[in-house]
Scaffold this motif. Structure first.
Motif, PDB file in Angstrom:
ATOM      1  N   UNK A  42      -7.121  -0.460  -9.923  1.00 52.61           N
ATOM      2  CA  UNK A  42      -7.083  -1.086  -8.603  1.00 52.61           C
ATOM      3  C   UNK A  42      -5.856  -0.642  -7.809  1.00 52.61           C
ATOM      4  N   UNK A  43      -5.456   0.617  -7.977  1.00 50.74           N
ATOM      5  CA  UNK A  43      -4.290   1.129  -7.261  1.00 50.74           C
ATOM      6  C   UNK A  43      -4.466   0.896  -5.765  1.00 50.74           C
ATOM      7  N   UNK A  44      -3.484   0.291  -5.116  1.00 47.91           N
ATOM      8  CA  UNK A  44      -3.647  -0.045  -3.701  1.00 47.91           C
ATOM      9  C   UNK A  44      -3.314   1.118  -2.770  1.00 47.91           C
ATOM     10  N   UNK A  45      -3.967   1.127  -1.642  1.00 47.43           N
ATOM     11  CA  UNK A  45      -3.593   2.035  -0.558  1.00 47.43           C
ATOM     12  C   UNK A  45      -3.303   1.170   0.659  1.00 47.43           C
ATOM     13  N   UNK A  46      -2.449   1.633   1.517  1.00 49.70           N
ATOM     14  CA  UNK A  46      -2.040   0.839   2.675  1.00 49.70           C
ATOM     15  C   UNK A  46      -2.405   1.564   3.964  1.00 49.70           C
ATOM     16  N   UNK A  47      -3.107   0.852   4.840  1.00 47.77           N
ATOM     17  CA  UNK A  47      -3.492   1.376   6.151  1.00 47.77           C
ATOM     18  C   UNK A  47      -3.058   0.371   7.205  1.00 47.77           C
ATOM     19  N   UNK A  48      -2.243   0.814   8.129  1.00 41.71           N
ATOM     20  CA  UNK A  48      -1.754  -0.050   9.211  1.00 41.71           C
ATOM     21  C   UNK A  48      -1.140  -1.338   8.679  1.00 41.71           C
ATOM     22  N   UNK A  49      -0.436  -1.206   7.567  1.00 37.77           N
ATOM     23  CA  UNK A  49       0.257  -2.362   7.008  1.00 37.77           C
ATOM     24  C   UNK A  49      -0.593  -3.253   6.140  1.00 37.77           C
ATOM     25  N   UNK A  50      -1.866  -2.905   5.940  1.00 37.63           N
ATOM     26  CA  UNK A  50      -2.772  -3.711   5.122  1.00 37.63           C
ATOM     27  C   UNK A  50      -3.069  -2.966   3.827  1.00 37.63           C
TER      28      UNK A  50
END
Length: 525
Positions: A42-50
């Motif tokens: 579940x590695x996270x990615x961040x787009x526009x602070x989300x």
């Protein structure tokens, strides 16, 4: 699909200390493994602070790509889907084990469940009413994904001499990754099989048994009721395992026959309850739809704005309908048909029923009811707290109209959980056969193991084991979708030939087959 943490069962710890000690020891041993594995999966990615899990983007991207590649087949192919489900182009002599409708209900029984009840409630708290709009969009995209993977599940299946079928990703992944050599193909397909087997034993089995008992105990007096002791939990588990055993001993034919009755029944119970809430508050329905649309594009006060609400909706839908994870093609591959793509059309109904219909009705009921717990949950999230228990939000909403709804909810949960138990047995069995071979003795060994975990699930939680299994299931999404991408031209060819034959009026002819001479029993590229 039911991707969540198992509820603790305090009576076990209170009444039988040694059971609690076993539970704690296993959870403690698995905790560091689960943490590392979940972080990777579940590695996270961040787009526009989300931030959101990459696997969600992977699943949604597949839905978009498949939708465009197949020319928006989920919209222009609905009439074809309906005709196939009704058996318009079927024959009793078609190879396979179950009719189209039973294959559909078998697969639906593994997806329609607690995610439609608890997951939607949690989505309302995290993203507000607008999350519903994006859940619907994700469900529509998931229809194209199911179309693609389930077509392949039948295309490369193997029909054995006794008429039973082995299909799904265990067959088409070997073909897809075979382009890079047999060793690579076996490794990736083996990874998929192990992940399905792990989830089948824990997430698809133990968690369902655990929640079934928890709900039954809750409506019979809780810890002070006749199901309050660990001994009662054990007896309940044995009885539940007995019912499961009666169904699974007959294989997919028995499972299909059971789910073809159980899925419509459980859907009718739950949808009727939704309709009661909606009809009682009918004047508020237009405002509820307006809040869904407005909240999707102008989510006032919601964390992450429009993108944040979109991600919440997409994530809940992806976790609910399993599109792209490769589980549903296992059930669909047992269908009686000579044309693989026919079952792809049938499979499109899964995300539509699971997400577009049932999840939307749940959301409407929660929004319209306006129970105080919904706003309290939203406020809790806005204040930086975690999401509240989605089941409570849903139950409170229904209780505003149906005071005795907890009993209805308990019945729905038990039906959902039982259907999931028997479907995930079949998925696990096919993974077991791929890993250890197919024989009567081997299959019976797996039946015994599976039923043991059913009993264990009612008296123990193994929460870290189940969390590990949840992560393992999403490994399937990476392996499965990459394989589907490699075989997209095969699917498109099948689709074009089938639609051309339908247009020419030749699909009704018994034994009609594609121009290349392939059939549902082929096991080559």
């Amino acid at each position: 699909m039911q991707i969540t943490q198992a509820a603790p069962m305090a009576t076990v710890a209170e009444d039988v200390e040694w059971l609690a000690a076993i539970d704690n020891a296993i959870n403690s041993a698995f905790a560091p493994i689960t943490e590392v594995f979940s972080t990777i999966v579940f590695v996270p990615i961040t787009v526009a602070g989300v931030s959101f899990p990459f696997v969600v983007a992977w699943l949604i991207a597949a839905g978009v790509i498949f939708t465009v590649y197949f020319g928006f087949i989920q919209f222009r192919g609905l009439k074809v889907s309906w005709d196939v489900v009704r058996g318009k182009f079927s024959s009793k002599d078609d190879p396979g084990e179950v009719p189209h409708f039973q294959a559909l209900t078998s697969a639906l029984s593994g997806t329609v469940g607690l995610g439609n009840i608890a997951g939607v409630g949690a989505a309302m708290a995290l993203g507000g009413p607008g999350a519903t709009f994006w859940m619907i969009c994700a469900g529509l995209l998931g229809m194209a994904t199911k179309f693609a993977e389930c077509t392949l599940g039948v295309k490369y299946r193997e029909v054995h001499e006794d008429g039973t079928v082995s299909g799904g990703p265990f067959r088409y992944l070997l073909v897809a990754y075979g382009k890079f050599g047999s060793v690579v193909a076996k490794i990736f397909t083996g990874i998929f099989a192990v992940a399905i087997l792990l989830f089948g034993a824990a997430g698809g089995n133990m968690f369902q048994a655990n929640q079934t008992f928890a709900q039954a105990r809750n409506v019979t007096g809780g810890p002070d009721g006749f199901l309050g002791s660990a001994g009662a939990a054990l007896i309940f588990g044995l009885i539940l395992a007995g019912f499961v055993g009666l169904v699974i001993i007959g294989g997919i034919k028995s499972i299909g026959a059971t789910t073809s009755r159980l899925v419509p029944a459980m859907a009718a119970v739950y949808v009727t309850a939704c309709l009661v809430v909606i009809l009682v508050n009918l004047p508020q329905v237009p405002a509820a739809f307006a809040s869904i649309v407005d909240g999707a594009f102008s989510p006032e006060g919601m964390a992450g704005g429009v993108l944040g609400v979109m991600i919440v909706g997409f994530q809940r839908a992806a976790f609910s309908n399993e599109a792209g994870l490769g589980s549903a093609p296992i059930a669909h591959s047992a269908v009686k048909t000579r044309r693989p793509v026919s079952e792809g059309f049938v499979a499109m109904f899964e995300p539509f029923v699971d997400t577009v219909i049932i999840c939307t009705m749940t959301a409407l009921a929660i929004i319209i009811a306006g129970a105080p717990s919904l706003q309290a949950g939203i406020d809790q999230v806005q204040a930086g707290g975690g999401a509240p228990d989605g089941v409570i939000l849903t139950s409170d909403a229904f209780a505003t109209v149906i005071p005795w709804f907890p009993i209805i909810l308990a019945i729905a949960v038990i039906l959902f959980a039982f259907s999931t138990l028997i479907t995930w047995f079949y998925y696990g069995l096919k993974a077991w056969e791929f890993l250890f071979g197919r024989s009567r003795l081997s299959d019976n060994i797996f039946r015994g193991i599976y039923l043991f975990f059913t009993v264990a699930g009612t008296v123990l939680t193994f929460s870290e084991v189940i969390a590990f299994a949840d992560a393992a299931l999403f490994v399937c999404g990476f392996v499965n979708l990459l394989g589907v991408y490699l075989l997209l031209p095969v699917i498109k060819k099948e689709m074009k030939e089938y639609l051309a034959d339908r247009k020419s009026g030749t699909l009704h002819l018994l034994g009609n087959e594609p121009s290349d001479g392939s059939t549902a029993v082929r096991n080559d590229a």
